[in-house]
Design a protein around this motif. Sequence first.
Motif, short mmCIF file in Angstrom:
data_model
loop_
_atom_site.label_atom_id
_atom_site.label_comp_id
_atom_site.label_asym_id
_atom_site.label_seq_id
_atom_site.Cartn_x
_atom_site.Cartn_y
_atom_site.Cartn_z
N GLU A 99 39.06 44.29 39.50
CA GLU A 99 38.84 44.67 40.89
C GLU A 99 39.80 45.73 41.17
O GLU A 99 40.80 46.05 40.64
CB GLU A 99 38.59 43.49 41.83
CG GLU A 99 37.46 42.47 41.33
CD GLU A 99 36.15 43.25 41.68
OE1 GLU A 99 35.95 43.99 42.60
OE2 GLU A 99 35.23 42.37 40.85
N PRO A 216 39.92 33.95 45.46
CA PRO A 216 38.46 33.50 45.53
C PRO A 216 37.87 33.70 44.14
O PRO A 216 38.24 34.34 43.25
CB PRO A 216 37.98 34.88 46.45
CG PRO A 216 38.90 35.97 46.30
CD PRO A 216 40.37 35.48 46.03
N LEU A 218 35.26 35.32 42.34
CA LEU A 218 34.46 36.60 42.22
C LEU A 218 33.31 36.41 40.95
O LEU A 218 32.71 37.49 41.10
CB LEU A 218 35.52 37.66 42.06
CG LEU A 218 36.46 37.79 43.25
CD1 LEU A 218 37.34 39.00 43.08
CD2 LEU A 218 35.90 37.86 44.70
N THR A 227 29.19 37.79 45.46
CA THR A 227 29.38 38.96 46.50
C THR A 227 30.38 38.60 47.52
O THR A 227 30.04 37.41 48.09
CB THR A 227 28.00 39.70 46.91
OG1 THR A 227 27.39 39.98 45.60
CG2 THR A 227 28.23 40.92 47.68
N ASP A 228 31.17 39.21 48.04
CA ASP A 228 31.93 38.90 49.18
C ASP A 228 31.07 38.86 50.53
O ASP A 228 30.39 39.75 50.70
CB ASP A 228 33.21 39.86 49.39
CG ASP A 228 34.04 39.34 50.33
OD1 ASP A 228 34.06 38.16 50.88
OD2 ASP A 228 34.62 40.35 51.12
#
Length: 265
Positions: A99, A216, A218, A227-228
């Motif tokens: 990311e 988190p 992910l 998905t955030d």
Amino acid sequence: MLKFTTNLILLFISVTAFAQDSLSVETAAIDTVQVQQASKDSTVYKQRYGLRVGIDLSKPLRSFLEEDYQGLELLADFRISHNVYIAGALGNEEKTTQEDNYNFTTSGSYLKVGLDWNTYENWYGMENIINLGFRVGASTFSQTLNAYQIYNTNQYWNEIQSGIMGEDMLGEYSGLNALWAEIVLGMKVELFRNVFMGASVRLNYLVNNTQAGNFPNLFIPGFNKVTDGSKFGVGYNYSISYLIPIFKGNKPQKLPSNNQQEQED
């Protein structure tokens, strides 16, 4: 005169009785013909009930094409009625994700259990499936944070480094788990005797998951990318499976009529 009247009445009774007997014989004959015709129009087809086992082909293919992914999923279903199947999957995934500020590896196993309903009415002798299904999925996994970058908002004089590398959060976070629900739309087509090729798409809803501190989840094995700000996810698979017949059940299946057979010929 009385004798003539009596004889006439007896004659009328005899003729009426004979007509009733003839009508009964004709009715019975018609019923017999109808039963025979119904027997010709329909037959009892022995439908197979058994365990179908297979593998998700998309995960080995993805493992071959992507260096940062390894996965395997085994599939199974068991027919419990004419249109209803108990279905499940058991799998394992390991994926390294890059990311903007994180590089992490997720590894874990998952189990999915649910029901499939075959919405397709097969022709005589066919056993193809167009199914609408529901699954409950559970996963246990670990996250290994390989590297992360703390964003630096101070960009005065266009500093070369926009952040600093941290080391205090690096390492493995184990004992994580997740629970979700799936709606499945798929199909299976019998290519050869007992061999089926299938495909499906899935809409997932994340019910609950445990996270490692401030890091988190992910990616969750079996659920796919998280998905955030959303609890929804999507997935797909391509499968090949083999049916192991265990017993057969009777179900009347209407055969094509003579006109249909002539048209097909």
